[in-house]
Design an enzyme around this catalytic site. Structure first.
Site, PDB file in Angstrom:
ATOM      1  N   ARG A 155      84.070  30.727  36.999  1.00  0.00           N
ATOM      2  CA  ARG A 155      85.107  29.686  36.864  1.00  0.00           C
ATOM      3  C   ARG A 155      84.700  28.442  37.648  1.00  0.00           C
ATOM      4  O   ARG A 155      84.197  28.537  38.761  1.00  0.00           O
ATOM      5  CB  ARG A 155      86.453  30.214  37.353  1.00  0.00           C
ATOM      6  CG  ARG A 155      87.145  31.112  36.346  1.00  0.00           C
ATOM      7  CD  ARG A 155      88.389  31.742  36.925  1.00  0.00           C
ATOM      8  NE  ARG A 155      88.143  33.122  37.301  1.00  0.00           N
ATOM      9  CZ  ARG A 155      88.983  33.867  38.011  1.00  0.00           C
ATOM     10  NH1 ARG A 155      90.115  33.361  38.440  1.00  0.00           N
ATOM     11  NH2 ARG A 155      88.677  35.111  38.302  1.00  0.00           N
ATOM     12  N   GLU A 197      93.892  45.235  48.943  1.00  0.00           N
ATOM     13  CA  GLU A 197      94.951  44.810  48.031  1.00  0.00           C
ATOM     14  C   GLU A 197      95.769  45.981  47.500  1.00  0.00           C
ATOM     15  O   GLU A 197      96.991  45.880  47.359  1.00  0.00           O
ATOM     16  CB  GLU A 197      94.346  44.011  46.871  1.00  0.00           C
ATOM     17  CG  GLU A 197      93.714  42.696  47.306  1.00  0.00           C
ATOM     18  CD  GLU A 197      93.061  41.949  46.157  1.00  0.00           C
ATOM     19  OE1 GLU A 197      93.779  41.236  45.431  1.00  0.00           O
ATOM     20  OE2 GLU A 197      91.838  42.094  45.982  1.00  0.00           O
ATOM     21  N   HIS A 256      95.929  35.855  44.110  1.00  0.00           N
ATOM     22  CA  HIS A 256      95.370  36.672  45.202  1.00  0.00           C
ATOM     23  C   HIS A 256      96.394  36.861  46.323  1.00  0.00           C
ATOM     24  O   HIS A 256      96.027  37.062  47.487  1.00  0.00           O
ATOM     25  CB  HIS A 256      94.095  36.029  45.789  1.00  0.00           C
ATOM     26  CG  HIS A 256      92.932  35.990  44.852  1.00  0.00           C
ATOM     27  ND1 HIS A 256      92.058  34.926  44.804  1.00  0.00           N
ATOM     28  CD2 HIS A 256      92.502  36.884  43.927  1.00  0.00           C
ATOM     29  CE1 HIS A 256      91.138  35.155  43.891  1.00  0.00           C
ATOM     30  NE2 HIS A 256      91.378  36.335  43.338  1.00  0.00           N
ATOM     31  N   ASN A 294      96.181  49.187  38.279  1.00  0.00           N
ATOM     32  CA  ASN A 294      95.738  47.834  37.932  1.00  0.00           C
ATOM     33  C   ASN A 294      95.193  47.925  36.507  1.00  0.00           C
ATOM     34  O   ASN A 294      94.052  48.351  36.285  1.00  0.00           O
ATOM     35  CB  ASN A 294      94.659  47.363  38.910  1.00  0.00           C
ATOM     36  CG  ASN A 294      94.211  45.927  38.640  1.00  0.00           C
ATOM     37  OD1 ASN A 294      94.578  45.316  37.638  1.00  0.00           O
ATOM     38  ND2 ASN A 294      93.401  45.386  39.524  1.00  0.00           N
ATOM     39  N   ARG A 301      99.979  46.206  39.611  1.00  0.00           N
ATOM     40  CA  ARG A 301      99.544  44.839  39.886  1.00  0.00           C
ATOM     41  C   ARG A 301      99.813  43.980  38.651  1.00  0.00           C
ATOM     42  O   ARG A 301      99.375  44.283  37.545  1.00  0.00           O
ATOM     43  CB  ARG A 301      98.050  44.797  40.202  1.00  0.00           C
ATOM     44  CG  ARG A 301      97.580  43.375  40.527  1.00  0.00           C
ATOM     45  CD  ARG A 301      96.119  43.187  40.310  1.00  0.00           C
ATOM     46  NE  ARG A 301      95.726  41.802  40.588  1.00  0.00           N
ATOM     47  CZ  ARG A 301      94.659  41.226  40.055  1.00  0.00           C
ATOM     48  NH1 ARG A 301      93.884  41.889  39.215  1.00  0.00           N
ATOM     49  NH2 ARG A 301      94.362  39.983  40.349  1.00  0.00           N
TER      50      ARG A 301
END
Length: 371
Positions: free
Chosen positions: A215, A355, A154, A8, A65
């Site tokens: 956010r 993940e 996601h 990642n 990713r």
């Protein structure tokens, strides 16, 4: 077992996990790449250090990713020069995320030229959302030209957690409808019917939907026009405000739910209001997805806040008992896998997300290492 390295890569960091089957045999991260006093001068040096440190005997593939796959990439994809070029073309849709992933891809391909490498896209799981769920009522020519539509994010988390929920319930994935709530610093909801995403809260970018750490989540689009025309803010300033100074940070002055809960318990009115805004937005999406799915077997919380904040789980679903949704206080406080009372029509679950494991499994499937 065949080993898979999951990378990642961010703009100044690399996180990695090495899997042997489903077992993590090594993990770590390199931060502050290219910064003064950082661990590495660039991504090549960082990744070379990672690979020198790891035992890569039997390495069968590398999974990367990638946040945004646009409309083109609807599944994990073996990386070729053409695929790497396409990821670069998608940078305008994910300017904060795709550049780092692309750098990681290019460096890893040079360091491991004989090892298959796979791009696993956050957006891919949501490619099954029907057209009425991804299109907005905007000028269709503009939408087609500039890719204006919902993509969702996601995806690896929602995919993994929805399958795990079916397993916990002892039901086939194809017969299980789940509302998944990925609540971390970034947060999103998804409606999953039979293992396929049919709705999600994020949009063209990871900005809209639920309230997040920094956010804003959903806002009236006219807020942007007002801030530009009346307040005199530039577009860059507006983007900075909504993405880095919004959410919990904007409402409570802190972006970590743990701090929000601490301040709320101490009587901080701003933290208390931020908490209520946060959980109400979740409740609104749960109600919306109940309508989208028609029949719901479970609502599942995951990620840092979802897995570790029983106050959020209880408050987000409070008052929904007439709809068959309830939280057992003792089970919820203990963080059990199922926190709803026995016999509830709709189970409420807490499932830790994995993940990186999902990326490893998708990488195996894309390279033919797994069925």
């Amino acid at each position: 077992m065949t080993r898979v390295l999951v990378l990642n890569s961010g703009s100044s960091s690399v996180r990695y996990r090495l899997f042997d089957g489903s077992e993590v045999v090594a993990k770590g991260h390199v931060e502050r790449i290219g910064e003064a006093g950082g661990a590495a001068a660039d991504h090549r040096e960082a990744l070379q250090g990672v690979m020198d440190e790891l035992d890569l005997t039997g390495l069968a593939a590398v999974g990367h990713r990638v946040v945004h796959g646009g409309e083109r990439f609807t599944a994990a994809t073996v990386i070729t020069d053409e695929v790497a070029a396409a990821v670069e073309e998608l940078i305008p849709l994910a300017p904060l995320h795709n550049p780092g992933a692309l750098t990681g891809i290019r460096v890893a391909r040079k360091l491991l030229p004989d090892v298959p490498q796979v791009a696993v896209f956050d957006t891919a799981f949501h490619a099954t959302i029907p057209p009425e769920g991804v299109l907005w009522a905007v000028d269709r020519e503009l939408a087609a030209r500039w890719g204006l539509r919902r993509y969702g994010f996601h995806g690896t988390s929602h995919a993994y957690v929805s399958r795990e929920t079916a397993r916990v319930l002892g039901r086939p994935v194809a017969e299980t409808n789940v509302i998944t709530l990925h609540l971390g610093n970034g947060a999103s909801a998804a409606a999953v019917r039979g293992g396929r995403s049919v709705a999600t809260s994020m949009g063209m970018s990871p900005l809209p939907g639920l309230v997040m750490g920094t956010r804003s989540g959903d806002v009236d689009p006219s807020v942007l026009f007002h801030l530009h025309r009346v307040a005199g803010l530039s577009l860059d300033e507006i983007e900075e405000s909504l993405t880095r100074r919004g959410g919990l940070q904007g409402l409570a002055g802190v972006n970590d739910m743990r701090q929000v809960l601490e301040h709320r318990a101490a009587g901080d009115a701003d933290a208390a209001l931020a908490f209520e805004v946060y959980v109400r937005r979740i409740r609104e999406y749960v109600g919306s997805y109940l309508a989208v799915l028609g029949r719901v077997d479970a609502i599942t919380f995951t990620a840092g806040v979802g897995e570790n904040a029983p106050e959020v789980r209880a408050a987000a679903l409070a008052g929904l008992e007439p709809l068959g949704i309830a939280v057992d206080g003792a089970r919820n406080d203990r963080g059990e896998r199922v926190v709803s009372p026995d016999g509830s029509p709709i189970a409420v679950c807490v499932i830790p997300t994995e993940e990186e494991l999902e990326i490893a499994e998708q990488t195996r499937r894309a390279t033919g290492l797994a069925s």
